[in-house]
Write a protein that holds these residues in place. Structure first.
Motif, PDB file in Angstrom:
ATOM      1  N   HIS A   2      29.585  -5.207  -3.868  1.00  0.00           N
ATOM      2  CA  HIS A   2      28.650  -6.304  -4.128  1.00  0.00           C
ATOM      3  C   HIS A   2      27.351  -5.808  -4.758  1.00  0.00           C
ATOM      4  CE1 HIS A   2      31.356  -8.153  -1.169  1.00  0.00           C
ATOM      5  NE2 HIS A   2      31.094  -9.243  -1.858  1.00  0.00           N
ATOM      6  N   LEU A   3      26.702  -6.722  -5.444  1.00  0.00           N
ATOM      7  CA  LEU A   3      25.363  -6.514  -6.001  1.00  0.00           C
ATOM      8  C   LEU A   3      24.470  -7.538  -5.311  1.00  0.00           C
ATOM      9  CD1 LEU A   3      23.699  -5.069  -8.284  1.00  0.00           C
ATOM     10  CD2 LEU A   3      24.171  -7.101  -9.678  1.00  0.00           C
ATOM     11  N   ALA A   4      23.248  -7.124  -4.938  1.00  0.00           N
ATOM     12  CA  ALA A   4      22.367  -8.039  -4.209  1.00  0.00           C
ATOM     13  C   ALA A   4      20.916  -7.867  -4.643  1.00  0.00           C
ATOM     14  CB  ALA A   4      22.488  -7.796  -2.703  1.00  0.00           C
ATOM     15  N   LEU A   5      20.183  -8.960  -4.586  1.00  0.00           N
ATOM     16  CA  LEU A   5      18.732  -8.961  -4.777  1.00  0.00           C
ATOM     17  C   LEU A   5      18.117  -9.014  -3.385  1.00  0.00           C
ATOM     18  CD1 LEU A   5      16.125  -9.221  -6.505  1.00  0.00           C
ATOM     19  CD2 LEU A   5      16.449 -11.713  -6.388  1.00  0.00           C
ATOM     20  N   TYR A   6      17.255  -8.044  -3.097  1.00  0.00           N
ATOM     21  CA  TYR A   6      16.617  -7.923  -1.777  1.00  0.00           C
ATOM     22  C   TYR A   6      15.112  -8.113  -1.877  1.00  0.00           C
ATOM     23  CZ  TYR A   6      20.624  -5.196   0.177  1.00  0.00           C
ATOM     24  OH  TYR A   6      21.830  -4.754   0.634  1.00  0.00           O
ATOM     25  N   THR A   7      14.535  -8.520  -0.764  1.00  0.00           N
ATOM     26  CA  THR A   7      13.098  -8.453  -0.546  1.00  0.00           C
ATOM     27  C   THR A   7      12.893  -8.123   0.931  1.00  0.00           C
ATOM     28  OG1 THR A   7      10.955  -9.514  -0.954  1.00  0.00           O
ATOM     29  CG2 THR A   7      12.700 -10.909  -0.019  1.00  0.00           C
ATOM     30  N   TRP A   8      11.645  -8.085   1.363  1.00  0.00           N
ATOM     31  CA  TRP A   8      11.343  -7.767   2.747  1.00  0.00           C
ATOM     32  C   TRP A   8      11.824  -8.893   3.657  1.00  0.00           C
ATOM     33  CZ3 TRP A   8       5.609  -5.806   2.569  1.00  0.00           C
ATOM     34  CH2 TRP A   8       5.587  -4.522   1.970  1.00  0.00           C
ATOM     35  N   SER A   9      12.201  -8.521   4.847  1.00  0.00           N
ATOM     36  CA  SER A   9      12.554  -9.479   5.883  1.00  0.00           C
ATOM     37  C   SER A   9      11.267 -10.137   6.377  1.00  0.00           C
ATOM     38  CB  SER A   9      13.253  -8.729   7.012  1.00  0.00           C
ATOM     39  OG  SER A   9      13.686  -9.613   7.997  1.00  0.00           O
ATOM     40  N   ARG A  10      11.364 -11.372   6.802  1.00  0.00           N
ATOM     41  CA  ARG A  10      10.168 -12.074   7.300  1.00  0.00           C
ATOM     42  C   ARG A  10       9.639 -11.424   8.578  1.00  0.00           C
ATOM     43  NH1 ARG A  10      13.407 -15.998   4.985  1.00  0.00           N
ATOM     44  NH2 ARG A  10      12.372 -17.123   3.303  1.00  0.00           N
ATOM     45  N   ASP A  11      10.540 -11.010   9.463  1.00  0.00           N
ATOM     46  CA  ASP A  11      10.169 -10.288  10.678  1.00  0.00           C
ATOM     47  C   ASP A  11      10.734  -8.882  10.537  1.00  0.00           C
ATOM     48  OD1 ASP A  11       9.743  -9.216  13.183  1.00  0.00           O
ATOM     49  OD2 ASP A  11      11.193 -10.505  14.198  1.00  0.00           O
ATOM     50  N   ARG A  12       9.883  -7.909  10.278  1.00  0.00           N
ATOM     51  CA  ARG A  12      10.338  -6.548   9.988  1.00  0.00           C
ATOM     52  C   ARG A  12      10.476  -5.679  11.243  1.00  0.00           C
ATOM     53  NH1 ARG A  12      10.089  -4.739   4.691  1.00  0.00           N
ATOM     54  NH2 ARG A  12       9.196  -2.750   5.276  1.00  0.00           N
ATOM     55  N   SER A  13      10.522  -6.291  12.423  1.00  0.00           N
ATOM     56  CA  SER A  13      10.626  -5.494  13.644  1.00  0.00           C
ATOM     57  C   SER A  13      12.012  -4.875  13.812  1.00  0.00           C
ATOM     58  CB  SER A  13      10.272  -6.335  14.868  1.00  0.00           C
ATOM     59  OG  SER A  13      11.171  -7.425  14.977  1.00  0.00           O
ATOM     60  N   GLU A  14      13.054  -5.564  13.371  1.00  0.00           N
ATOM     61  CA  GLU A  14      14.408  -5.009  13.487  1.00  0.00           C
ATOM     62  C   GLU A  14      14.992  -4.713  12.105  1.00  0.00           C
ATOM     63  OE1 GLU A  14      18.832  -6.142  15.154  1.00  0.00           O
ATOM     64  OE2 GLU A  14      17.120  -7.282  15.858  1.00  0.00           O
ATOM     65  N   ARG A  15      15.090  -5.736  11.285  1.00  0.00           N
ATOM     66  CA  ARG A  15      15.616  -5.584   9.928  1.00  0.00           C
ATOM     67  C   ARG A  15      14.449  -5.480   8.960  1.00  0.00           C
ATOM     68  NH1 ARG A  15      20.288  -8.377   8.439  1.00  0.00           N
ATOM     69  NH2 ARG A  15      19.867  -7.396   6.440  1.00  0.00           N
ATOM     70  N   LEU A  16      14.519  -4.531   8.035  1.00  0.00           N
ATOM     71  CA  LEU A  16      13.451  -4.374   7.048  1.00  0.00           C
ATOM     72  C   LEU A  16      13.629  -5.290   5.842  1.00  0.00           C
ATOM     73  CD1 LEU A  16      13.080  -0.487   7.001  1.00  0.00           C
ATOM     74  CD2 LEU A  16      11.652  -2.176   8.171  1.00  0.00           C
TER      75      LEU A  16
END
Length: 190
Positions: free
Chosen positions: A160-174
């Motif tokens: 797969h190809l994906a577009l990422y950005t920061w997670s809204r809550d970065r405590s567990e997932r970045l």
């Protein structure tokens, strides 16, 4: 929170066990959540959603067979005197991925109006980051650990190809995935 970074990447499949290779690393390092593991195609930085979307759309007509990848070795990433991350370099699939990253990365960066890196692509998967940047007490233990650290025995297919950005809550997932599509299926772009 500062402006979130954006990037386009190949997510590791959910069944991949590569995150387990970092379990015995020194505790001063933050382990990435298994769902955050990816191989970066183009780091767009804090370019904003419209420019990130432009990069995503520029890759819409491109397709590639899903490469297989296996781990070759651990490596410190970033400045040698104070690495910013630790990850796995690739063995199987490295040459194919270097070509894909060079071409697709250039297309995405140009579409987003971002400056292209002058360094050649380095296919790798980041698994660990230092928790603090003020001092580097983890460096010596990490060098010793990497010399004997386990490598994932499982090869994987990057499908797969994906577009990422920061997670809204970065405590567990970045990171969070904004868009995703199969690597071998181009999509229609306006």
């Amino acid at each position: 929170m500062s402006r979130p970074n954006w990037f386009i990447a190949l997510p590791l499949p959910s069944q991949a066990d590569w995150h387990q290779a970092s379990c015995s690393a020194p505790p001063a390092l933050r382990r990435f959540h298994p769902a955050d593991l990816h191989l970066t195609v183009a780091f767009l930085g804090p370019c904003g959603a419209p420019r990130a979307e432009a990069a995503w759309l520029a890759l819409a007509p491109l397709a590639s067979a899903a490469p297989s990848a296996s781990a070759a070795s651990w490596r410190a990433l970033g400045p040698a005197q104070q690495p910013s991350a630790y990850g796995l370099l690739l063995d199987q699939g490295r040459v194919e991925l270097e070509r894909l990253l060079a071409h697709w990365g250039a297309v995405a960066l140009e579409a987003a109006g971002c400056v292209a890196s002058r360094r050649p692509p380095l296919p790798h998967v980041t698994l660990l980051r230092p928790k603090r940047r003020e001092s580097a007490p983890w460096m010596e233990p990490m060098q010793a650990w990497m010399a004997t650290a386990p490598l994932p025995s499982q090869s994987l297919r990057l499908e797969h190809l994906a577009l990422y950005t920061w997670s809204r809550d970065r405590s567990e997932r970045l990171f969070r995935i904004v868009h995703q599509r199969p690597l071998d299926s181009p999509t229609w772009a306006p």
